[in-house]
Motif scaffolding. Structure first.
Motif, PDB file in Angstrom:
ATOM      1  N   PRO A  84      46.047  36.432  36.108  1.00 40.74           N
ATOM      2  CA  PRO A  84      46.913  37.273  36.950  1.00 40.74           C
ATOM      3  C   PRO A  84      48.042  36.516  37.651  1.00 40.74           C
ATOM      4  N   CYS A  93      40.607  30.456  40.959  1.00 37.10           N
ATOM      5  CA  CYS A  93      40.706  31.434  42.047  1.00 37.10           C
ATOM      6  C   CYS A  93      39.600  32.475  41.884  1.00 37.10           C
ATOM      7  N   CYS A 129      39.117  35.243  43.387  1.00 37.02           N
ATOM      8  CA  CYS A 129      39.455  36.650  43.649  1.00 37.02           C
ATOM      9  C   CYS A 129      39.653  37.441  42.355  1.00 37.02           C
ATOM     10  N   HIS A 130      40.493  36.908  41.449  1.00 42.67           N
ATOM     11  CA  HIS A 130      40.753  37.642  40.204  1.00 42.67           C
ATOM     12  C   HIS A 130      40.784  36.713  38.998  1.00 42.67           C
ATOM     13  N   HIS A 150      48.976  34.686  42.865  1.00 47.06           N
ATOM     14  CA  HIS A 150      48.762  36.109  42.557  1.00 47.06           C
ATOM     15  C   HIS A 150      48.816  36.896  43.860  1.00 47.06           C
ATOM     16  N   LEU A 151      47.735  36.890  44.625  1.00 47.37           N
ATOM     17  CA  LEU A 151      47.710  37.687  45.856  1.00 47.37           C
ATOM     18  C   LEU A 151      47.283  36.883  47.076  1.00 47.37           C
TER      19      LEU A 151
HETATM   20  S1  FES Z   1      44.572  36.067  44.327  1.00 49.07           S
HETATM   21 FE1  FES Z   1      44.080  34.503  42.910  1.00 49.07          FE
HETATM   22  S2  FES Z   1      43.740  35.553  41.094  1.00 49.07           S
HETATM   23 FE2  FES Z   1      44.288  37.116  42.453  1.00 49.07          FE
END
Ligand code: FES
Length: 204
Positions: free
Chosen positions: A178, A160, A162-163, A134-135
């Protein structure tokens, strides 16, 4: 060439995860702070060679269910030794139907020799870049089955923070998260039964 290899236990990785995740979120993945000063003392050609150099990983002491993290091209790469329970889970239809790309059809996410149901040369060992697609955060290793926070259908995998993207223990992404694709399998090969080289492929 034998390169600098950083073996980090899962426990050590846990302690470092916050730092790595924060660094990755800023677009500088993994150990930039460690590698850059070292590279700065080298000539440009030496630095370029070192930054892109393959990394050898001794897996002779890796127990079933254990994972180590190494650095390749300044990115964390996991080497997971999968046990029989994990391998069975990867094949279950109940798990496969949760996944976006169970057959690794997106060819950019792995070399052709890892485009199989285990995404590996040897099904026992997963070698995968530990960067969320994702990011760019570093997911957490969550091998336990059906933990309270991840739900009854959780087959073991990577989460993850983060999101909320989820991946199984072959790095295959779940639907409705995501992250758009499976985690990336880097080029690698077995030099011996217990020595993996990340960054090169056989016959390449
Ligand atoms: S960086 Fe892993 S879900 Fe967004």
């Amino acid at each position: 060439m034998v390169e600098e290899t950083l073996n980090i236990t899962a426990e050590q990785m846990q302690r470092r995860r916050f730092v790595i995740t924060a660094t990755a979120a800023m677009g500088v993945i993994g150990t930039g702070g460690i590698v850059v000063p070292f590279l700065a003392s080298m000539s440009p050609s030496m630095a370029a060679r070192s930054a892109g150099a393959p990394v050898q990983v001794d897996i002779s002491r890796l127990q079933a269910g254990e994972q180590i993290t190494i650095l390749w091209r300044s990115q964390p790469v996991w080497v997971l030794r999968r046990n029989e329970t994990i391998l069975q889970k990867l094949k279950e239809e109940n798990v496969r139907k949760l996944l976006l790309d169970p057959d690794s059809d997106v060819v950019s996410q792995q070399p052709d020799y890892a485009q199989n149901e285990f995404r590996a040369i040897n099904s026992e060992y997963l070698v995968v870049i530990a960067i969320c697609t994702h990011l760019g955060c570093v997911p957490t290793y969550r091998p336990e089955l059906a933990p309270e926070d991840l739900g009854a259908a959780w087959p073991g995998g990577y989460f993850c923070p983060c999101h909320g993207s989820r991946f199984d223990l072959a790095g295959r992404v779940f639907k409705r998260v995501p992250a758009p694709t499976n985690l990336v399998i880097p080029p690698y090969q077995f030099l011996t039964d217990t020595l993996i080289e990340v960054g090169t492929s056989k016959n390449a």
